[in-house]
Design a protein around this motif. Sequence first.
Motif, mmCIF file in Angstrom:
data_model
loop_
_atom_site.group_PDB
_atom_site.id
_atom_site.type_symbol
_atom_site.label_atom_id
_atom_site.label_comp_id
_atom_site.label_asym_id
_atom_site.label_seq_id
_atom_site.Cartn_x
_atom_site.Cartn_y
_atom_site.Cartn_z
ATOM 1 N N CYS A 49 -4.146 7.158 9.461
ATOM 2 C CA CYS A 49 -3.795 6.416 8.253
ATOM 3 C C CYS A 49 -2.492 5.642 8.439
ATOM 4 O O CYS A 49 -2.376 4.484 8.022
ATOM 5 C CB CYS A 49 -3.657 7.373 7.065
ATOM 6 S SG CYS A 49 -5.217 7.997 6.444
ATOM 7 N N PHE A 242 -5.374 5.053 -0.483
ATOM 8 C CA PHE A 242 -6.278 5.262 0.647
ATOM 9 C C PHE A 242 -5.697 6.279 1.634
ATOM 10 O O PHE A 242 -6.414 7.111 2.197
ATOM 11 C CB PHE A 242 -6.536 3.937 1.369
ATOM 12 C CG PHE A 242 -6.934 4.092 2.811
ATOM 13 C CD1 PHE A 242 -8.186 4.574 3.157
ATOM 14 C CD2 PHE A 242 -6.053 3.777 3.834
ATOM 15 C CE1 PHE A 242 -8.548 4.736 4.486
ATOM 16 C CE2 PHE A 242 -6.404 3.933 5.163
ATOM 17 C CZ PHE A 242 -7.657 4.412 5.487
ATOM 18 N N TRP A 245 -6.491 9.746 0.618
ATOM 19 C CA TRP A 245 -7.886 10.084 0.390
ATOM 20 C C TRP A 245 -8.376 11.092 1.425
ATOM 21 O O TRP A 245 -8.071 10.991 2.610
ATOM 22 C CB TRP A 245 -8.766 8.838 0.471
ATOM 23 C CG TRP A 245 -10.205 9.160 0.215
ATOM 24 C CD1 TRP A 245 -10.842 9.198 -0.979
ATOM 25 C CD2 TRP A 245 -11.179 9.540 1.197
ATOM 26 N NE1 TRP A 245 -12.152 9.571 -0.817
ATOM 27 C CE2 TRP A 245 -12.389 9.793 0.517
ATOM 28 C CE3 TRP A 245 -11.142 9.697 2.582
ATOM 29 C CZ2 TRP A 245 -13.546 10.175 1.166
ATOM 30 C CZ3 TRP A 245 -12.299 10.090 3.233
ATOM 31 C CH2 TRP A 245 -13.493 10.321 2.528
ATOM 32 N N ILE A 401 -10.769 -1.370 4.312
ATOM 33 C CA ILE A 401 -9.745 -0.455 3.796
ATOM 34 C C ILE A 401 -9.316 -0.879 2.398
ATOM 35 O O ILE A 401 -9.155 -0.052 1.499
ATOM 36 C CB ILE A 401 -8.535 -0.381 4.750
ATOM 37 C CG1 ILE A 401 -8.904 0.431 6.001
ATOM 38 C CG2 ILE A 401 -7.331 0.258 4.060
ATOM 39 C CD1 ILE A 401 -7.834 0.456 7.066
ATOM 40 N N GLY A 405 -10.023 1.283 -1.349
ATOM 41 C CA GLY A 405 -9.129 1.656 -2.441
ATOM 42 C C GLY A 405 -9.825 1.560 -3.792
ATOM 43 O O GLY A 405 -9.589 2.376 -4.690
#
Length: 518
Positions: A49, A242, A245, A401, A405
């Motif tokens: 990430c 994100f 997550w 990406i 979101g």
Amino acid sequence: MTQLDVRPQAGDTDAASSGGMRAKGLSGNSVGLLGSAVIGVSTVAPVYCLTSTLGSTAGEVGVQMPAVFLAGFLPMLLVAFAYRELNKVMPDCGTSFTWTVKAFGPRVGWMCGWGLVIATIIVLSNLAGVATSYFWLLAGEITGSESVAALDGNKAVHILTCLALIAIATVISYRGMTATKGVQYALVALQLVVLAVFVAMAFGKAGTPDFPTSADFSWSWLNPFAVQSFGAFTAGLSLSIFMYWGWDACLTANEETSGSSRTPGRAALVAMVVLVGSYLATGVAAQMVVGSGDQGLGLANPETSDNVFAALAGPVMGPALGILLFVAVLASAAASLQTTFIPVARTVLAMSTYEALPASYARVHPRFRTPGRATVTAGVATGVFYTLMTLVSEHVLVDTIYALGLMICFYYALTAFACAWYFRAELLRSGRDLVFKGLFPVVGGVLLAAVFAKTLVDMWDPAYGSGSSVLGVGSVFVIGVGLLALGLVIMSVMRWRNPAFFRGEVLTASTPALVAKD
């Protein structure tokens, strides 16, 4: 492979067929608190990430990147409390799907489950893409050959390698969560240790002549109100959300966890604390050593912003230790690629068990006790999605990406609101119930709903995300809204095929929960 059908049959007299929530046939008591927390951290994949979004977030909000990391943590934490409270009374592997069906009915619940499934497919595709890139980068570093590292730029080689990694992860996930428990522990520990080394070395080298773009630390970096515009803030917040997550994978494994009504919620909170600490430390250290500008090694440099650690590994950690950062990113993506199958496969299993999807997905493997068909289908869908997106868009990682979101905000917000609504009769029973079952979930849901709405408006502009468009509309909007619309189409087909679920005859607010065996 032979699979076991555990769907309730006519004549059954247990809870599964007498109006109660249904058992799925999964292997119970196979994961403890530590294992559950490791699943949460591993699914999030902190190193992956960070390398994917540090640069993009800095490009949106500049030096306020650490503040946005904190801002993204707040709604995630509030929603985590909602998950914890719902899991206490309904430890069902369908999580968001099951809970929103019981709170708001079958249609809203089905779309919530779809949001989780499609978000997971997007994440799996990105994980496989990053793992592929770092596989070839690491191979190039080890062999000392630039031509080997350059193989990642060959689209055919990249796609084939990516599909191979997806196939391997699918097979491992098919065999069950306990098959690679020790490996998961080692990979998560490796990620956190390498991050700690990177942070320490970045702090030590900040301000030295080798890093002319270094920035002195300022407490203003932690002030979210200093972001230059609300649009930039929501774009950065979407990326930040994100980055958190995946912690809810702890909850989707609840039927396989010891103390299923308590342990997953505790593990989720542990995972969240580990993540926010890692993100803040790494974000501040990276910003101090190279700054957040768009020149040189600056985090927002468009040439390196989609893969920050590939640019910073050598300069910050040196050639020898820099390879460790490559290994950590590859390990992070590979570990998460395997554990991320947990939420999608178990959500599909639950949806099928409650007759919201075809009955064949309600079968588990007789030996491995895993949702085999759901796992394989998720693997195939991931491979197809990534292949198509790679062929269509040169900036697939960035656009998916950003679209991700939207999905995350959608199903997390619905779950948060479902908590407050489901427990509405209990909110005034005590101060604790009011705060943890009502106030925290509602505030978290409102925050995520606001980000969802603002992002939906902003992503119409082609400048949002990578800057690509489809017929003048931003490609992020097309991907995000298009995938949600696809869910509506599939739901309409399932409503025609399985009308009982959509008539509210299978799972309702009054359906009694299975008794958790703690």
